[in-house]
Write an enzyme that holds these catalytic residues in place. Structure first.
Site, mmCIF file in Angstrom:
data_model
loop_
_atom_site.group_PDB
_atom_site.id
_atom_site.type_symbol
_atom_site.label_atom_id
_atom_site.label_comp_id
_atom_site.label_asym_id
_atom_site.label_seq_id
_atom_site.Cartn_x
_atom_site.Cartn_y
_atom_site.Cartn_z
ATOM 1 N N HIS A 182 -14.052 3.157 2.489
ATOM 2 C CA HIS A 182 -14.427 2.033 1.624
ATOM 3 C C HIS A 182 -15.782 1.435 2.023
ATOM 4 C CE1 HIS A 182 -12.015 -0.161 4.805
ATOM 5 N NE2 HIS A 182 -13.195 -0.724 4.885
ATOM 6 N N ARG B 200 0.776 -1.244 0.000
ATOM 7 C CA ARG B 200 0.000 0.000 0.000
ATOM 8 C C ARG B 200 0.807 1.295 0.000
ATOM 9 N NH1 ARG B 200 -5.233 -1.277 3.862
ATOM 10 N NH2 ARG B 200 -6.075 -2.930 2.542
ATOM 11 N N ASP C 56 -4.202 3.600 5.424
ATOM 12 C CA ASP C 56 -3.277 3.379 4.300
ATOM 13 C C ASP C 56 -4.010 2.986 3.016
ATOM 14 O OD1 ASP C 56 -4.007 0.842 5.035
ATOM 15 O OD2 ASP C 56 -1.988 0.151 5.531
ATOM 16 N N ASP C 57 -5.348 2.902 3.046
ATOM 17 C CA ASP C 57 -6.104 2.697 1.804
ATOM 18 C C ASP C 57 -6.877 3.969 1.429
ATOM 19 O OD1 ASP C 57 -8.045 2.627 3.762
ATOM 20 O OD2 ASP C 57 -9.007 0.780 3.071
ATOM 21 N N ASP D 294 -11.833 4.450 16.217
ATOM 22 C CA ASP D 294 -12.581 5.625 15.748
ATOM 23 C C ASP D 294 -13.839 5.845 16.590
ATOM 24 O OD1 ASP D 294 -13.705 3.311 14.703
ATOM 25 O OD2 ASP D 294 -13.909 4.057 12.661
#
Ligand SMILES: *[C@@H]1O[C@H](CO)[C@@H](O)[C@H](O)[C@H]1NC(C)=O
Length: 360
Positions: A299, A115, A188-189, A275
């Protein structure tokens, strides 16, 4: 009625029932209390633009543990906190510049090779000094490639609640040690549209309390108060995978309860992901509302609904796999899918065509 028309109507009915069932299943899976009118409006608005056209597969995975803390029966819905933040005001006297922002990217050792090169080739180039990677291994190769911007948190590399809260805790502490005005966390995405992020932040005063991000559930989360199980607590949280930002003023107010590793203790106490813990601390403990910024994207959303003519307005993008051969990615022309399966290269060249790897 002609046989053909009848068959057509039957097919339509099946599709409608299937769509409705999917929606019900998704709501059931999320185990949320029934919506009040205001929340229904929020839900309806999202449905109307197809936000949940199909329940993203990763909702369950990402928030598996949520159901553990949710009450069994549907309680009376809570009073929603001021959810919709005020619209961005004109920039304050001292506008935010890139150097005022601290961007933390959460990653893990096994994802470095898969990534990080894409991030380093694209948006990192626009925020090299501001961006830090929080990981769980020493990696001399990427330490070199990031000019020393890899931080080994010494947290466990497993993807469990404790490890994730451990990383967020280190991210928060490193931000506090910096003198930046804004703390922005991404995964990291994520692709970060750096100039857009800075522009949106400059609409808010970092000396005031701001928690900016986007929730991925349609009603505030309800949990049982562990100190008083007769009581329920409800709060919104910004999805970590979409990216979120905190002003320094808010981070300073959080210090007594969340700095120096105390963030991990809170995550342990309420047994919720990083989160969600952030939302709990800010909305429940400090009573500061989340301001929803629609331009953050995780996502958990279907990326294909992002309109091509709004790409430059979006702050973050993401991607995921629906199945082995089907991906959840931004619909954008550009590089061949084999070269650019995540579409991040194509997004980058659309936004910044002057980069040397972009076609001329
Ligand atoms: C991780 O451990 C190393 C070695 O003990 C130490 O030098 C480093 O400061 C630690 N990192 C953090 C973020 O605490």
């Amino acid at each position: 009625m002609s046989g053909r028309l009848k068959r057509g109507l039957q097919a339509l009915t099946v599709v409608a029932v299937a769509a409705y069932t999917t929606l019900l299943l998704y709501q059931g899976a999320a185990q949320l209390p029934p919506s009040r009118p205001s929340q229904q409006m929020f839900a309806a608005r999202q449905v109307s633009r197809g936000w949940q056209e199909r329940a993203p597969r990763s909702v369950g995975r990402d928030y598996d543990s949520l159901s553990l803390s949710l009450p069994e029966s549907a309680p009376p819905p809570p009073t929603p906190p001021t959810h919709r933040g005020p619209p961005p005001r004109p920039p304050p006297a001292a506008t935010t510049a890139l150097q005022d922002v601290f961007i933390s990217v959460k990653t893990t050792g096994s994802y470095h090779r898969a990534r990080l090169p894409l991030i380093l080739k694209t948006w990192f180039q626009l925020a090299k000094k501001q961006t830090w990677f929080f990981t769980d291994t020493d990696d001399p190769e990427f330490q070199l490639k990031t000019n020393g911007h890899m931080i080994n948190t010494n947290c466990s590399s497993s993807h469990n609640r404790k490890a994730l809260c451990c990383k967020m805790s280190v991210e928060f502490d490193v931000f506090l040690e910096s003198n930046k005005k804004w703390f922005c966390h991404v995964d990291d995405d994520n692709y970060v549209n750096v100039p857009r992020l800075v522009r949106v932040l400059s609409g808010y005063n970092p000396q005031q309390d701001w928690y900016l991000g986007k929730p991925s559930i349609r009603a505030p989360l309800e949990i049982l108060n562990r100190d008083n199980t007769a009581q329920k607590i409800s709060f919104w949280f910004a999805t970590g995978g979409a990216g979120f930002c905190l002003s320094r003023a808010l981070a300073l107010k959080m210090m007594p309860v969340a700095s120096g590793g105390k963030f991990i203790s809170i995550g342990e106490k309420i047994r919720l992901p990083d989160d969600v813990t952030m939302g709990y601390i800010i909305e429940h403990m400090l009573q500061k509302p989340l301001t929803v910024i629609e331009q953050f994207h995780s996502h958990l959303e279907p990326m294909k609904f992002l309109r091509p003519d709004t790409i430059q307005d979006q702050i973050t993008f993401s991607y995921s796999h629906y199945s082995k051969d089907e991906m959840n990615v931004v619909k954008i022309d550009g590089f061949d899918k084999r070269i650019d399966p995540t579409r991040f290269l194509s997004i980058h060249c659309f936004l910044f065509p002057y980069f040397s790897f972009c076609p001329r």
